[in-house]
Design a protein around this motif. Structure first.
Motif, PDB file in Angstrom:
ATOM      1  N   SER A 115       0.902  -1.236   0.095  1.00  0.00           N
ATOM      2  CA  SER A 115      -0.115   0.084  -0.055  1.00  0.00           C
ATOM      3  C   SER A 115       0.921   1.337  -0.117  1.00  0.00           C
ATOM      4  O   SER A 115       0.341   2.384  -0.265  1.00  0.00           O
TER       5      SER A 115
ATOM      6  N   PRO B 183       3.903   2.988  -1.878  1.00  0.00           N
ATOM      7  CA  PRO B 183       5.031   3.348  -2.868  1.00  0.00           C
ATOM      8  C   PRO B 183       6.128   3.820  -2.251  1.00  0.00           C
ATOM      9  O   PRO B 183       5.971   4.787  -1.615  1.00  0.00           O
TER      10      PRO B 183
ATOM     11  N   ASN C 206      -4.106  -1.745  -0.985  1.00  0.00           N
ATOM     12  CA  ASN C 206      -3.009  -1.914  -1.812  1.00  0.00           C
ATOM     13  C   ASN C 206      -2.955  -1.083  -2.988  1.00  0.00           C
ATOM     14  O   ASN C 206      -4.128  -0.711  -3.713  1.00  0.00           O
ATOM     15  N   VAL C 207      -1.964  -0.662  -3.684  1.00  0.00           N
ATOM     16  CA  VAL C 207      -1.935   0.041  -4.818  1.00  0.00           C
ATOM     17  C   VAL C 207      -1.706  -0.987  -6.142  1.00  0.00           C
ATOM     18  O   VAL C 207      -1.009  -2.230  -5.522  1.00  0.00           O
TER      19      VAL C 207
ATOM     20  N   GLU D  59       2.511   0.410  -9.741  1.00  0.00           N
ATOM     21  CA  GLU D  59       2.721   1.607  -9.117  1.00  0.00           C
ATOM     22  C   GLU D  59       4.028   1.349  -8.121  1.00  0.00           C
ATOM     23  O   GLU D  59       4.855   2.444  -7.846  1.00  0.00           O
TER      24      GLU D  59
END
Ligand SMILES: [Zn+2]
Length: 151
Positions: free
Chosen positions: A42, A44, A129-130, A134
């Motif tokens: 989650s 970056p 989460n991304v 990313e």
């Protein structure tokens, strides 16, 4: 549970993701270390640093890698800070999942004081989460900043 189940990379456990190439490919490496983006995360800018030598922990590292550890961590930390909007960079060595020596560097978002100290890994788990791309892109920016600083 005693005895504890084997970790990844231990006899009877799952294979080591680093040695088998299953782990996310490194965005940076040198003769002692490889730097990887997380898969499923989650925050970056998070990266994990693994020793090239297949060893368990600090006490098993080749002396040259152990001596280089602080220098390389400082490079990664500066690079993560250069991404911007980072309050501090947290460094964790857990070791419960995989038997291969690795540490996590996790940026605490600037101003997110509720995620200070041991709260950051909890927030990291709770926040959505991304996309993995990313995370990989941010890790490549960290690697680029490391190279730029070294030039
Ligand atoms: Zn390995």
């Amino acid at each position: 549970m005693i005895p504890e189940p084997p970790r990844r990379g231990e006899p009877g456990g799952e294979p080591c993701g680093i040695c088998t190439g299953e782990a996310a490919p490194p965005v940076w490496s040198d003769e002692n270390w490889t730097l990887h983006p997380p898969v499923g995360g989650s925050l970056p800018g998070t990266v994990w640093l693994a020793s090239r030598a297949h060893v368990d922990s600090f006490s098993d590292l080749p002396e040259v890698a152990a001596a280089a550890f602080g220098v390389v961590i400082a490079r990664v930390e500066r690079a993560i800070l250069s991404l911007g909007d980072v309050g501090r960079v947290h460094l964790y060595r857990w070791g419960d999942g995989g038997a291969h020596f690795h540490v996590w560097l996790v940026p605490r978002p600037l101003g997110m004081l509720e995620a200070r100290g041991p709260m950051l890994p909890l927030w990291e788990t709770v926040l959505p989460n991304v996309p993995d791309e990313e995370l990989a892109q941010a890790a490549r920016r960290v690697a680029a900043a490391m190279e730029a600083a070294a030039a």
